[in-house]
Design a protein around this motif. Structure first.
Motif, PDB file in Angstrom:
ATOM      1  N   PHE A 131     -17.315  42.004  39.022  1.00 30.10           N
ATOM      2  CA  PHE A 131     -16.220  40.736  38.680  1.00 30.10           C
ATOM      3  C   PHE A 131     -16.212  42.078  36.840  1.00 30.10           C
ATOM      4  CE2 PHE A 131     -17.508  37.418  35.292  1.00 30.10           C
ATOM      5  CZ  PHE A 131     -16.823  36.841  35.558  1.00 30.10           C
ATOM      6  N   LYS A 133     -15.962  44.480  36.030  1.00 35.79           N
ATOM      7  CA  LYS A 133     -14.498  44.776  36.176  1.00 35.79           C
ATOM      8  C   LYS A 133     -13.022  44.343  36.511  1.00 35.79           C
ATOM      9  CE  LYS A 133     -15.604  48.982  38.773  1.00 35.79           C
ATOM     10  NZ  LYS A 133     -15.799  50.020  39.796  1.00 35.79           N
ATOM     11  N   MET A 134     -13.164  42.624  36.777  1.00 30.85           N
ATOM     12  CA  MET A 134     -11.678  42.033  36.593  1.00 30.85           C
ATOM     13  C   MET A 134     -12.101  41.263  35.431  1.00 30.85           C
ATOM     14  SD  MET A 134     -13.270  40.377  40.091  1.00 30.85           S
ATOM     15  CE  MET A 134     -11.584  39.596  40.572  1.00 30.85           C
ATOM     16  N   HIS A 138      -8.673  41.908  32.905  1.00 29.71           N
ATOM     17  CA  HIS A 138      -7.907  40.121  33.117  1.00 29.71           C
ATOM     18  C   HIS A 138      -7.380  40.387  31.761  1.00 29.71           C
ATOM     19  CE1 HIS A 138      -6.785  35.686  33.004  1.00 29.71           C
ATOM     20  NE2 HIS A 138      -7.082  35.673  31.589  1.00 29.71           N
ATOM     21  N   GLU A 146      -5.832  43.920  38.977  1.00 27.22           N
ATOM     22  CA  GLU A 146      -5.936  42.063  39.753  1.00 27.22           C
ATOM     23  C   GLU A 146      -6.501  41.442  40.563  1.00 27.22           C
ATOM     24  OE1 GLU A 146      -6.401  39.055  35.979  1.00 27.22           O
ATOM     25  OE2 GLU A 146      -4.478  39.548  36.011  1.00 27.22           O
ATOM     26  N   LEU A 149      -9.011  44.302  41.810  1.00 26.29           N
ATOM     27  CA  LEU A 149      -9.972  44.177  42.644  1.00 26.29           C
ATOM     28  C   LEU A 149     -10.854  42.367  43.095  1.00 26.29           C
ATOM     29  CD1 LEU A 149     -10.331  44.613  38.854  1.00 26.29           C
ATOM     30  CD2 LEU A 149     -11.785  45.796  40.495  1.00 26.29           C
ATOM     31  N   ASP A 150      -9.806  41.971  43.018  1.00 20.34           N
ATOM     32  CA  ASP A 150      -9.430  40.454  43.842  1.00 20.34           C
ATOM     33  C   ASP A 150     -10.649  39.871  45.162  1.00 20.34           C
ATOM     34  OD1 ASP A 150      -9.351  37.673  44.082  1.00 20.34           O
ATOM     35  OD2 ASP A 150      -7.989  38.220  45.564  1.00 20.34           O
ATOM     36  N   PHE A 153     -13.990  42.362  45.227  1.00 22.23           N
ATOM     37  CA  PHE A 153     -15.324  41.179  44.569  1.00 22.23           C
ATOM     38  C   PHE A 153     -15.054  40.172  46.424  1.00 22.23           C
ATOM     39  CE2 PHE A 153     -15.502  36.789  43.722  1.00 22.23           C
ATOM     40  CZ  PHE A 153     -17.259  36.672  42.606  1.00 22.23           C
ATOM     41  N   ARG A 195      -4.047  32.999  36.424  1.00 23.83           N
ATOM     42  CA  ARG A 195      -4.483  33.993  35.812  1.00 23.83           C
ATOM     43  C   ARG A 195      -5.633  33.913  35.386  1.00 23.83           C
ATOM     44  NH1 ARG A 195      -3.194  36.717  32.328  1.00 23.83           N
ATOM     45  NH2 ARG A 195      -4.616  38.807  32.669  1.00 23.83           N
ATOM     46  N   LEU A 199      -9.400  33.992  37.226  1.00 22.62           N
ATOM     47  CA  LEU A 199     -11.067  34.541  36.731  1.00 22.62           C
ATOM     48  C   LEU A 199     -12.083  33.402  36.601  1.00 22.62           C
ATOM     49  CD1 LEU A 199     -12.180  37.041  35.204  1.00 22.62           C
ATOM     50  CD2 LEU A 199     -11.286  36.144  33.345  1.00 22.62           C
ATOM     51  N   HIS A 202     -14.025  32.843  39.709  1.00 18.11           N
ATOM     52  CA  HIS A 202     -14.576  34.077  40.672  1.00 18.11           C
ATOM     53  C   HIS A 202     -15.853  33.845  39.519  1.00 18.11           C
ATOM     54  CE1 HIS A 202     -10.655  35.822  41.944  1.00 18.11           C
ATOM     55  NE2 HIS A 202     -11.260  35.545  42.860  1.00 18.11           N
TER      56      HIS A 202
END
Length: 256
Positions: A131, A133-134, A138, A146, A149-150, A153, A195, A199, A202
């Protein structure tokens, strides 16, 4: 009496069992390269002949594969869950996309609930690290990063649920998503408002997991995937409207 003599296990059999468990638990992943024969034999504390016997047995099982000049790899077993004909059907019918999201909502909600309750501290640290890193990605506005990484996650949450059947089943589903069978994940990260919302969603999932709140974790995952479903539905509708509008424009221009 129901007793039998205890027999010592061959070293190669012990190696087979260890590698099997690493693959079963998702620690060794499809396509991952194993260390060299010398390094692996040293790590396992066995002779090279014993290691070769184990590798040969795992290859016969279809769990490992050799690539000429490259080494030994975990076999790409995920794609075998669906036939090519079924994958083609999935990719050509919108119904499959929304059924897929409904399925993910049910399964990942359950996984998040289990992860909050059963995940180890290390499991949750992995989720937190991804998270973080997300959040960093972003700010760079890189849709591809993104989207990657999604996927990581959501996979980390499945792993933290510690259900190996769910793990391999969902990895197979994510692989089809990565290949664009259901939809292009990057589309979700191209619009600023979407976006930002993703975020925040998440973050809500991560917060619930870190506080070990199973009910909140499940609800956050379900809300997130409902948002994805709604956004994709809006996108499909907008694409249809644009197609109709282009036809009108072409017709109007053609009259002049």
């Amino acid at each position: 009496m129901p007793f039998q003599k205890v027999q010592s296990e061959k070293l190669s059999t012990s190696v087979v069992r260890q590698i099997e468990l690493l693959i079963l638990r998702g620690i060794l992943r499809p396509g991952e390269r194993l260390p060299s024969e010398r390094e692996l034999s040293e790590r396992l504390g066995v002779s090279r002949p014993s290691l070769r016997d184990a590798i040969s047995e795992l290859q016969d099982q279809g769990l490992l594969t050799t690539r000429a000049g490259s080494g030994i790899f975990v076999a790409e077993v995920l794609g075998s869950a669906f036939s090519p004909a079924l994958i083609r059907l999935f990719g050509t019918h919108d119904e499959a996309v929304f059924d897929y999201l409904s399925f993910r909502r049910d399964m990942e909600g359950l996984a998040a609930e289990r992860a909050a309750r059963l995940g180890s501290d290390s499991d949750l640290k992995v989720v937190q690290a991804i998270f973080d890193k997300m959040v960093a990605a972003h700010g760079r506005r890189n849709a591809q990063e993104e989207a990657r990484l999604d996927a990581e996650f959501h996979t980390a949450i499945i792993e933290a649920s510690h259900n190996v059947v769910m793990l391999h089943m969902m990895r197979s589903m994510f692989e089809l998503l990565r290949e664009g069978v259901f939809y292009n994940r990057q589309i979700m990260f191209r619009q600023r408002t979407t976006r930002d919302a993703l975020l925040d969603q998440h973050r809500a999932i991560n917060d619930a997991l870190q506080s070990r709140n199973p009910k909140a974790a499940k609800a956050a995952v379900e809300a997130h995937l409902s948002f994805v479903e709604s956004s994709l539905n809006d996108l499909r509708t907008a694409e249809r409207h644009e197609s109709i509008a282009r036809q009108r424009l072409e017709h109007e221009v053609g009259k002049s």
